[in-house]
Design an enzyme around this catalytic site. Structure first.
Site, short mmCIF file in Angstrom:
data_model
loop_
_atom_site.label_atom_id
_atom_site.label_comp_id
_atom_site.label_asym_id
_atom_site.label_seq_id
_atom_site.Cartn_x
_atom_site.Cartn_y
_atom_site.Cartn_z
N ASP A 1 6.14 60.06 -4.05
CA ASP A 1 4.75 60.50 -3.90
C ASP A 1 4.74 62.00 -4.12
OD1 ASP A 1 2.17 61.09 -3.21
OD2 ASP A 1 2.15 59.85 -1.40
N GLU B 1 1.81 63.64 -4.79
CA GLU B 1 0.38 63.89 -4.55
C GLU B 1 -0.45 63.51 -5.78
OE1 GLU B 1 -2.09 63.38 -2.84
OE2 GLU B 1 -1.66 64.91 -1.32
N ASN B 2 -1.43 62.68 -5.52
CA ASN B 2 -2.27 62.12 -6.58
C ASN B 2 -1.43 61.39 -7.62
OD1 ASN B 2 -4.71 63.28 -5.48
ND2 ASN B 2 -3.96 65.23 -6.25
N GLY C 1 0.04 62.45 2.31
CA GLY C 1 -0.09 63.86 2.63
C GLY C 1 -1.45 64.22 3.21
N ASP C 2 -2.49 63.44 2.82
CA ASP C 2 -3.84 63.65 3.35
C ASP C 2 -4.13 62.67 4.49
OD1 ASP C 2 -3.91 61.29 1.94
OD2 ASP C 2 -5.47 61.91 0.53
N HIS D 1 -5.68 37.41 13.63
CA HIS D 1 -6.57 38.50 14.04
C HIS D 1 -7.24 39.10 12.82
CE1 HIS D 1 -3.85 41.84 12.79
NE2 HIS D 1 -2.87 41.04 13.17
N PHE E 1 -9.01 42.87 14.95
CA PHE E 1 -8.46 42.71 16.30
C PHE E 1 -9.20 41.68 17.16
CE2 PHE E 1 -6.94 47.09 15.18
CZ PHE E 1 -5.65 46.69 14.91
N ASP F 1 -1.39 38.43 9.49
CA ASP F 1 -2.32 38.46 10.63
C ASP F 1 -2.22 37.19 11.47
OD1 ASP F 1 -3.18 40.91 9.78
OD2 ASP F 1 -5.11 40.21 8.98
N LEU G 1 -10.99 35.87 22.88
CA LEU G 1 -9.61 36.28 22.59
C LEU G 1 -9.58 37.41 21.56
CD1 LEU G 1 -6.69 35.18 23.47
CD2 LEU G 1 -8.72 33.99 24.33
N ASP H 1 -4.01 39.95 31.71
CA ASP H 1 -4.83 39.34 30.64
C ASP H 1 -4.00 38.97 29.41
OD1 ASP H 1 -7.05 39.66 32.25
OD2 ASP H 1 -7.92 41.31 31.09
#
Ligand code: NAG
Ligand code: NAG
Ligand code: NAG
Ligand code: NAG
Ligand code: NAG
Ligand code: NAG
Length: 506
Positions: free
Chosen positions: A227, A229-230, A303-304, A424, A427, A443, A476, A496
């Site tokens: 990486d 950047e861009n 990086g961002d 999920h 969540f 998930d 849930l 719980d």
């Protein structure tokens, strides 16, 4: 008058000394003898210098916010995982990795990443989330240790570093990742990034990227890339690099290094064999030569602060200077000798074994007559007794099947709607038919462990290991202890999320 040692003895002595140094040398000792010393060294699993006996990482505990440092068992050794286990009361409470210490003495520690130009986290101040302390269990030569399991939204950073390459300075880096825990989103990175948490332009970064996004290589990925950047570069330009192979072994060694107008990607299986060079050539065109490195360090994010990626980190270093291939090959031999292996992901009184059919009874004092059931796609709790209809009783009955996203864990298929699984989404839990996507499968994958309140099992998300099956107002959720939503409340959290596993209702 000194006696002259025999040539044989001289030869034996120097050989033996060199051999014992080589045996004891950690990755950073090897980089130092190659003339490219580590300026950052991070690992939750082991010391990366043969003499290092300081803290490896700090964990914080959900029950009282207390923290402790976890150190190696011996100088240069594996982390003392039992210190973590006893501090977290053998999983009676949730624990998070708060800090990954820099072992070089330069103070380049990694902590919770602040919000950035691309994304902010769900922390009240916009920081990214921290990793669960026990989300990535492994063994190193049979000794238990924990890696850093990065879910989307999790990230670590240091914007004020010491000795890390800036501008066009040469540097090298390696990291060990899990080749089976990846995605294609931006950006599961380890390495050099902007000090501003924002995208300041091409060439402002030089980090290892690992995942199925970016420039890609042969096969279906993941690939080790840079990486910058861009641009996620699998080779000399933005196209597919057919010489960059899929790196999907359970433990992957990933290497990126750069010096003026030259950089390279290397990689291999971290448990055996040697490294291969996937690319070595000039900088990409378009503002990447010279580089404009800034010297911040990131883990698990771009990086961002692009924080939508996932992956697992076990150890990694950054060097001053461009390491030779020979030096890296010696580091790879050391990594192989460390003996990384996968460890069980599940525990607890019920094995929830594949092929069984089960029910889950709540253990919170309010609700010990309530069971996990579903109404349509909504997963909830219902009072179930022998007088209920068989349809009602079936709605609270679940088949345990091999984990759709990872067979070290399990999935739960609804007994009244075969082919539908508990998953999920944002969540909340739903019973959905599998759409076959990797996201759905992950998930719908759950890792049972001993209950946080000691009564039965807690059911933890594989892909978000800080999140557990929780009932809240009879609905849930996949809840985290003290997270941002009302259903993440610390009040009654342990109760719980604890369930007595019993047979399915006939
Ligand atoms: C732990 O920290 C959180 C926020 O940082 C705070 O809300 C909570 O009261 C603390 N808990 C304890 C037991 O100190
Ligand atoms: C490892 O941690 C345990 C539990 O805290 C402690 O009793 C033990 O002394 C530690 N081992 C070493 C070698 O420090
Ligand atoms: C990209 O690099 C490959 C070699 O890795 C080369 O064959 C190809 O022509 C390059 N493409 C462009 C657009 O420069
Ligand atoms: C099951 O039966 C009990 C009475 O025995 C009742 O209170 C409960 O509401 C019934 N559950 C459902 C889901 O209808
Ligand atoms: C799962 O169920 C939810 C809630 O009914 C629905 O919005 C979603 O589209 C379903 N997803 C799939 C993949 O079926
Ligand atoms: C912790 O868990 C153990 C078993 O896993 C249980 O016996 C004990 O009661 C639990 N302690 C608390 C405080 O919940």
């Amino acid at each position: 008058m000194m006696s002259t040692p025999s040539p044989l003895l001289v030869s034996c002595l120097s050989h033996c000394i060199i051999a014992s140094l080589a045996l004891a040398a950690g990755p950073c000792d090897i980089y130092a003898s190659g003339g490219t010393p580590c300026v950052a060294a991070h690992s939750t699993t082991r010391a990366l210098f043969s003499a290092y006996f300081g803290p490896l990482y700090q964990i914080s505990r959900g029950s009282d916010n207390a923290t402790i440092d976890i150190s190696p068992l011996s100088a240069g050794g594996v982390a003392n995982a039992s210190a973590q286990d006893s501090f977290c009361s053998n999983s009676n409470t949730t624990c998070l990795i708060a800090t990954i210490y820099d072992q070089t003495g330069r103070g380049n520690h990694l902590k919770q990443a602040p919000p950035g130009g691309a994304d902010k986290g769900t922390d009240p101040n916009g920081f990214d989330t921290l990793a669960a302390a026990d989300g990535a269990p492994v063994t190193l030569n049979s000794q238990k240790a924990y890696g850093v399991f990065i879910s989307p939204g999790t990230g670590y950073r240091n914007d004020v570093t010491n000795g890390i390459a800036v501008g066009d300075d040469p540097e090298g880096m390696y990291a060990i990742f899990d080749g089976t825990h990846v995605n294609g989103d931006c950006c599961f990175d380890y390495g050099n990034a902007e000090t501003s948490n924002t995208d300041t332009g091409n060439g402002a970064m030089e980090a290892i990227y690992f995942g199925t996004g970016g420039g890609k290589g042969s096969g279906s990925g993941p690939w080790v890339q840079m990486d910058a950047e861009n641009g996620l570069f699998s080779g000399g330009n933005r196209s597919v690099n057919p010489s960059n192979p899929t790196s999907d072994s359970r433990f992957v060694t990933a290497i990126v290094k750069g010096q003026p107008n030259n950089w390279a990607i290397r990689g291999g299986d971290a448990t055996s064999g040697s490294l291969s060079t996937f690319f070595n050539g000039v900088r990409p065109s378009g503002g990447y030569n010279p580089m404009k490195k800034q010297g911040a360090i990131i883990l698990g994010i771009g990086g961002d602060n692009s924080n939508r990626a996932q992956g697992t980190f076990y150890e990694g270093v950054m060097t001053s200077g461009f390491p030779s291939d020979e030096t890296e090959n010696s580091v790879q031999a050391n990594i192989g000798a460390a003996g990384y292996a996968a460890a069980p992901m599940t525990s607890g009184p019920s094995t929830l074994s594949v092929g069984s059919a089960v029910s889950f009874r709540a253990t919170t004092a309010c609700c010990t007559n309530r069971y996990i059931a579903h109404t349509g796609t909504m997963v909830n709790t219902q009072i179930i007794t022998p007088s209920n209809s068989s349809a009602t009783r079936l709605s609270a009955s679940w088949n345990v099947v091999a984990g759709l996203g990872n067979n070290a864990c399990v999935s739960f298929e609804s007994r009244d709607t075969p082919g539908n699984y508990i998953r999920h989404s944002n969540f909340q839990l739903f019973v959905n038919v599998s759409d076959g996507t990797q996201v759905f499968k992950e998930d719908a994958t759950w890792c049972p462990q001993a209950a946080l309140n000691g009564k039965g099992n807690s059911i933890r998300s594989w892909s978000f290991p800080t999140h557990y099956f929780r009932h809240f107002n009879a609905i849930l959720y996949a809840a985290s202890n003290g997270g941002p939503s009302d259903y993440d409340s610390k009040n009654l959290f342990n109760d719980d999320v604890s369930w007595v596993v019993g047979p399915a209702f006939a």
